[in-house]
Design a protein around this motif. Structure first.
Motif, PDB file in Angstrom:
ATOM      1  N   ARG A  42       0.422  12.030  -3.863  1.00  0.00           N
ATOM      2  CA  ARG A  42       1.879  12.090  -3.833  1.00  0.00           C
ATOM      3  C   ARG A  42       2.464  10.723  -3.441  1.00  0.00           C
ATOM      4  O   ARG A  42       1.828   9.957  -2.718  1.00  0.00           O
ATOM      5  CB  ARG A  42       2.368  13.117  -2.816  1.00  0.00           C
ATOM      6  CG  ARG A  42       1.507  14.335  -2.647  1.00  0.00           C
ATOM      7  CD  ARG A  42       1.431  15.202  -3.897  1.00  0.00           C
ATOM      8  NE  ARG A  42       0.650  16.420  -3.638  1.00  0.00           N
ATOM      9  CZ  ARG A  42       0.284  17.289  -4.564  1.00  0.00           C
ATOM     10  NH1 ARG A  42       0.570  17.086  -5.842  1.00  0.00           N
ATOM     11  NH2 ARG A  42      -0.404  18.367  -4.239  1.00  0.00           N
ATOM     12  N   ILE A  43       3.675  10.514  -3.908  1.00  0.00           N
ATOM     13  CA  ILE A  43       4.404   9.326  -3.473  1.00  0.00           C
ATOM     14  C   ILE A  43       4.754   9.489  -1.998  1.00  0.00           C
ATOM     15  O   ILE A  43       5.294  10.513  -1.606  1.00  0.00           O
ATOM     16  CB  ILE A  43       5.710   9.159  -4.273  1.00  0.00           C
ATOM     17  CG1 ILE A  43       5.408   9.038  -5.769  1.00  0.00           C
ATOM     18  CG2 ILE A  43       6.499   7.956  -3.768  1.00  0.00           C
ATOM     19  CD1 ILE A  43       6.655   9.015  -6.639  1.00  0.00           C
ATOM     20  N   TYR A  44       4.421   8.499  -1.175  1.00  0.00           N
ATOM     21  CA  TYR A  44       4.847   8.588   0.224  1.00  0.00           C
ATOM     22  C   TYR A  44       5.652   7.373   0.645  1.00  0.00           C
ATOM     23  O   TYR A  44       6.120   7.278   1.763  1.00  0.00           O
ATOM     24  CB  TYR A  44       3.643   8.793   1.157  1.00  0.00           C
ATOM     25  CG  TYR A  44       2.664   7.641   1.188  1.00  0.00           C
ATOM     26  CD1 TYR A  44       1.644   7.565   0.237  1.00  0.00           C
ATOM     27  CD2 TYR A  44       2.752   6.638   2.139  1.00  0.00           C
ATOM     28  CE1 TYR A  44       0.755   6.507   0.232  1.00  0.00           C
ATOM     29  CE2 TYR A  44       1.860   5.576   2.143  1.00  0.00           C
ATOM     30  CZ  TYR A  44       0.864   5.505   1.186  1.00  0.00           C
ATOM     31  OH  TYR A  44      -0.015   4.465   1.188  1.00  0.00           O
ATOM     32  N   GLN A  45       5.832   6.431  -0.309  1.00  0.00           N
ATOM     33  CA  GLN A  45       6.605   5.237   0.023  1.00  0.00           C
ATOM     34  C   GLN A  45       7.969   5.290  -0.628  1.00  0.00           C
ATOM     35  O   GLN A  45       8.108   5.564  -1.817  1.00  0.00           O
ATOM     36  CB  GLN A  45       5.854   3.987  -0.425  1.00  0.00           C
ATOM     37  CG  GLN A  45       4.647   3.706   0.463  1.00  0.00           C
ATOM     38  CD  GLN A  45       3.594   2.930  -0.257  1.00  0.00           C
ATOM     39  OE1 GLN A  45       3.233   3.302  -1.379  1.00  0.00           O
ATOM     40  NE2 GLN A  45       3.098   1.877   0.361  1.00  0.00           N
ATOM     41  N   ARG A  46       8.949   5.019   0.182  1.00  0.00           N
ATOM     42  CA  ARG A  46      10.338   5.151  -0.240  1.00  0.00           C
ATOM     43  C   ARG A  46      10.642   4.335  -1.499  1.00  0.00           C
ATOM     44  O   ARG A  46      11.314   4.808  -2.412  1.00  0.00           O
ATOM     45  CB  ARG A  46      11.243   4.710   0.905  1.00  0.00           C
ATOM     46  CG  ARG A  46      12.655   5.169   0.750  1.00  0.00           C
ATOM     47  CD  ARG A  46      13.568   4.479   1.758  1.00  0.00           C
ATOM     48  NE  ARG A  46      14.926   4.619   1.294  1.00  0.00           N
ATOM     49  CZ  ARG A  46      15.737   5.606   1.678  1.00  0.00           C
ATOM     50  NH1 ARG A  46      15.315   6.498   2.535  1.00  0.00           N
ATOM     51  NH2 ARG A  46      16.962   5.691   1.208  1.00  0.00           N
ATOM     52  N   GLU A  47      10.128   3.084  -1.540  1.00  0.00           N
ATOM     53  CA  GLU A  47      10.450   2.205  -2.674  1.00  0.00           C
ATOM     54  C   GLU A  47       9.937   2.829  -3.981  1.00  0.00           C
ATOM     55  O   GLU A  47      10.626   2.802  -5.012  1.00  0.00           O
ATOM     56  CB  GLU A  47       9.811   0.821  -2.542  1.00  0.00           C
ATOM     57  CG  GLU A  47       9.863   0.199  -1.174  1.00  0.00           C
ATOM     58  CD  GLU A  47       8.766   0.736  -0.274  1.00  0.00           C
ATOM     59  OE1 GLU A  47       9.108   1.542   0.643  1.00  0.00           O
ATOM     60  OE2 GLU A  47       7.594   0.394  -0.471  1.00  0.00           O
ATOM     61  N   VAL A  48       8.729   3.356  -3.929  1.00  0.00           N
ATOM     62  CA  VAL A  48       8.151   3.949  -5.137  1.00  0.00           C
ATOM     63  C   VAL A  48       8.946   5.193  -5.539  1.00  0.00           C
ATOM     64  O   VAL A  48       9.237   5.419  -6.716  1.00  0.00           O
ATOM     65  CB  VAL A  48       6.660   4.311  -4.905  1.00  0.00           C
ATOM     66  CG1 VAL A  48       6.051   4.874  -6.173  1.00  0.00           C
ATOM     67  CG2 VAL A  48       5.890   3.089  -4.417  1.00  0.00           C
ATOM     68  N   GLN A  49       9.335   5.968  -4.539  1.00  0.00           N
ATOM     69  CA  GLN A  49      10.113   7.178  -4.818  1.00  0.00           C
ATOM     70  C   GLN A  49      11.434   6.801  -5.487  1.00  0.00           C
ATOM     71  O   GLN A  49      11.876   7.472  -6.429  1.00  0.00           O
ATOM     72  CB  GLN A  49      10.353   7.942  -3.518  1.00  0.00           C
ATOM     73  CG  GLN A  49      10.945   9.336  -3.729  1.00  0.00           C
ATOM     74  CD  GLN A  49       9.993  10.267  -4.441  1.00  0.00           C
ATOM     75  OE1 GLN A  49       8.928  10.591  -3.950  1.00  0.00           O
ATOM     76  NE2 GLN A  49      10.343  10.692  -5.648  1.00  0.00           N
TER      77      GLN A  49
END
Lengths: 590, 590
Positions: free
Chosen positions: B489-496
């Motif tokens: 899962r995406i856990y980094q804000r920038e990637v999200q």
């Protein structure tokens, strides 16, 4: 970057090893040029120290770090010097010398500290449940819940019980609590109901020849909630065919004993004490007595039947009772204290609370002057009162007496700290009444459900005196809580017909209500019975919590809302259209 | 009267012992003055014989007995004489000499015989599900289901996964399938939704620091049903933090291997084969390839790019493909047979099905005359075609080619019996596309869900060519079925944020839709990922069934009804009133 060890694995035994830990920053503090980080993972805490002289880069990275940052830290486990050993910490004999830090994720300052002792408003905890669940106590509780599930499953599997799932989308049941409904899209105007329990299905499994069934079943009741109720809850649902009831009950005792031993290391003695419903009500004023202390209810009705004190004599003559509890060693209570308990009794439904204090200087109390010396002596003997004891009396109809003195007994014990919180006192309550009379509706209702088997010797009473019929029903109680309840089921048509008759339900009506189950019974139903345990409550008692919400990962509030997801919530009109329903316009306020 | 032995425990080893059996009458037959009863319980069958000369009373009781009566029988286990031994019966070497019979319950004649081989309409079986479940095959299937649950739980428990429950009454999700809704009584005009999966909750558990979670989760989707869909289904839901994806995937392989070994005694080889999505589509025309046989898709686009046969050359020039399957040894098929496959291909979406047969006398076929000798030779080499082989060609856009040839491959294999039904061929399909473009909506949608992590090296493509971005997503496939699917899962804000951008969702909109999850991510989310297995489907494959309804105790029909309970059903107006809803009046038919 990937974890090699859990925090709690950093012990003296691995001093000298280089470990990589993954977890959250519990706290950071800077001291004498060093940076200390307590790193938390599921296992616990370990201290990491960063020395800019040893690892300047790591120390620089550690400087940016704040509470609840998610880190990977690599470093060597070293022994602490004797004066810096922290005996309060499981890993307090060592620390990790931080050599590398990787920040997986930063974190905003959480709305409350991630610690057990922090006092936060429950609404805030529920809104940020994902933070609340980081607290060690919450993690331990959910871990107990997990271990409990595995223990019960292992036991039942070993004893030949098969785990079987039953539908959540099912049919609305005509009796019982209020159903949650689910509109059908395919069948216009029709609704599923969420199950209040898998009662019908578990019996169908027996008719289907599964012989031994269990399930951790999610159940739903749309009722107004109290502290120990949730709109959805988990029960350990169990049913067995061809098992002598005695064998079944000992099996359940053994299961619970194994559960407590395996989950929280508590030894439970079997067999459990047994009390009939009658006995429990007589001695404790409750069908779920707390047996961790005495202070039983003392029946003085016979002793006082002939007294000239009209309040007592009249109550007994009218079919009522005079009962008392002996509050040992409290004869010295002030008038104010005693009056306060009187108020409590009145709140609980008593007309008043009479009392006698057995003092050195003689017997004092609100009814002392109305009773003869012989009567007081008889009371003293029956109540086994010694000098220094205080008796509280309630005279009323049996239901009121039980309710008031039963509850008073509990509150007095709490007040006087008579309860050993580390004790687990189990008991079976048996021989429950089969039926309850509703004055309001002028008819009997099944106390459990209409498939509960009456005791053989009471079957003839179904026609003549239904209120007296005892059921083959049993509750398991623990420390004043009902933790499980069940019964043997009716499997013979004749008995079922007598039961419906006593309930004032015609066979036709019954078929309409319970159609497929009654039909199923005609194709060869085995003798069977079962039980359902309130799993959330058992976890609560094992974890030493006092609220079901503490034992459920994502619970609902008293108004059945989830403060985190904001469920329930309004939905699109289009969704409602597809389901063939519309929301009623609110009625106008006049 | 109480059972001392199960039917199957009556073996030669206990000849001479007196046993009491409890069970159902499978059949009764009278022969030569004796009465024979096959008694069935959960373990199996045993024959009981009643001799009026030995036990006149028991024989008399046995005479009344008919199929599906529920009995207790006491008698002595005796060896059968050699000529009466029944080798087809597990207990066929013995019989029980009936001495006592107690009829627990009589039975009406069931609507169908309780035997595996009986061919009954499924609607009747579902209406009388409690009788259908008495059939040995159904009991075995549910037993496999039970054993499977225990095996998976043991494995996950051992590996530090915690079983945690998530709410059934939760919030309506804005994307995905249609929700089942539950009107709230307390909150007028508001609704709960039943979860389509615990996706948000499992990620919240990771943020909550639970680190390893699992659940046998009930999931709900209000979609039109097919044979392999049910409105409610069970998934093994798993999520882990801080685990390298590779470690997680091998753990899941080991779990599945243990499951198959412990449940049905099948040895599964690990590690599983891996195919990227691209590779699977290229070679099998499917993202859930059945790997129990070959017949891979052969890409002839390059070979035929320059052909003078316009249909092929034109397709390749337009970005399409020419691909074929080699149907080994079928060159001798009649024109009619080949045409039939052509019709199948057309139904599947092909414009036509070209073919070449490599016969002794030369290459024949629909496209033989359009291709040069060199081209045919090149085809022969690329397709490794031998004399006797038949090639089917599809020329079209890649999606159509995959769809048609992928399905044709499966049907040809079935027809030619190329599939070893006792084989279990597992594989991981990896590197799924992150996004799918919807021509209709003119935007991209998340192929799994918007929290799926893109592959690091593809992240820059999110801005430039989102359709090319591969996800850190994986499916586990078995014999042509997808049995599990998951992702990191995406856990980094920038990637999200990049992800939402690619989906054309503003951060504001995203917050409205996924508010609490996005907020949770800001308080320290660990790297995490997981998977969900379709438990019903795994049971189906292990039990060798072809329909999910056979693997669920009380399933629903294709119109989402339960034929036994008649759910869904109309409810009282009073209930709807309490829930603040009303049923829409059906629209008038004009």
């Amino acid at each position: 970057m990937h974890r090699t060890h859990q925090a709690l694995e950093c012990t003296k035994e691995i001093v000298g090893e280089t470990v990589t830990l993954n977890g959250w920053v519990q706290k950071r503090r800077d001291l004498g040029g060093l940076i200390f980080i307590d790193l938390r993972d599921r296992s616990g805490l370990v201290q990491v120290v960063f020395n800019p002289e040893i690892s300047p880069e790591a120390a620089k990275a550690a400087e940016q770090v704040r509470s609840e940052y998610v880190l990977s830290i690599t470093g060597k486990v070293v022994a602490r010097s004797p004066e810096t050993v922290n005996p309060k910490m499981a890993t307090g004999e060592v620390e990790v010398q931080g050599e590398k830090v990787h920040i997986f994720n930063p974190a905003k300052t959480p709305p409350f500290l991630i610690e057990d002792r922090v006092d936060v408003d429950e609404a805030v905890r529920l809104k940020y449940r994902y933070l609340d669940l980081r607290r060690p106590k919450m993690q331990q509780t959910l871990m107990i819940r997990h271990r409990a599930m595995q223990s019960v499953r292992r036991f039942l599997d070993k004893h030949g019980f098969i785990e079987l799932e039953t539908p959540i989308l099912t049919k609305s049941t005509p009796e019982g609590a209020r159903d949650y409904l689910v509109p059908s899209r395919v069948h216009e105007g029709s609704f599923y109901a969420l199950p209040q329990s898998p009662q019908l299905f578990k019996q169908l499994f027996m008719i289907a020849g599964m012989e031994r069934y269990f399930q951790f079943a999610r159940c739903f009741r749309d009722e107004d909630l109290r502290a120990d109720r949730q709109p959805e809850f988990t029960q350990i649902d169990i049913e067995a065919s061809f098992l002598p009831p005695e064998t079944f009950l000992s099996m359940m005792e053994e299961m619970i004993a194994t559960l407590f031993e395996e989950t929280i290391g508590v030894q439970v003695t079997t067999p459990f004490q047994r009390l009939t419903y009658r006995e429990a009500m007589d001695r404790y004023g409750s069908d779920k007595p707390d047996l961790r202390f005495g202070m039983e209810l003392i029946d003085l009705s016979e002793v006082l039947r002939g007294t000239s004190f009209k309040v007592f004599a009249g109550t007994v003559a009218a079919g009522g009772q005079v009962k008392a509890v002996n509050v040992k060693g409290c004869a010295g209570w002030s008038r104010k204290e005693i009056d306060n308990w009187g108020k409590v009794a009145e709140q609980l439904g008593a007309k008043g609370l009479a009392w006698l204090a057995f003092k050195e200087e003689g017997i004092k109390g609100s009814v002392a002057k109305f009773l003869s010396e012989q009567e007081m002596e008889a009371i003293r003997q029956t109540a086994e009162a010694e000098t220094g004891d205080l008796l509280f009396f309630v005279a009323d109809q049996p239901g009121v007496v039980a309710q008031v003195l039963g509850e008073l007994r509990l509150r007095l014990a709490k007040e006087l700290k008579l309860i050993d919180e580390n004790q687990y006192k189990f008991a079976w309550i048996t021989e429950f009444p089969l039926l309850e009379y509703s004055e309001e509706d002028g008819r009997y209702y099944a106390m459990h459900h209409p498939f509960t088997m009456p005791m053989e010797e009471d079957i003839p009473l179904l026609k003549t005196d239904p209120g007296k019929v005892r059921a083959k029903a049993y509750d398991m109680v623990l420390n004043g809580y009902e933790i499980g309840g069940g019964s043997q089921r009716i499997y013979q048509r004749e008995v079922q017909e007598l039961m419906f008759e006593a309930l004032g339900i015609s066979m036709e009506e019954a078929k309409e209500k319970f159609g497929f189950l009654l039909e199923a019974f005609e194709y060869g139903a085995p003798p069977h019975g079962g039980i359902a345990f309130g799993f959330d409550r058992i976890v609560m008692l094992m974890a030493g919590r006092s609220n079901l919400r503490e034992c459920i990962a994502f619970p609902k509030t008293a108004s059945a809302s989830c403060l985190m997801t904001e469920a329930p919530s309004p939905v699109d009109e289009k969704q409602l259209e597809e389901l063939h329903i519309r929301v009623r316009k609110p009625e106008k306020t006049e």
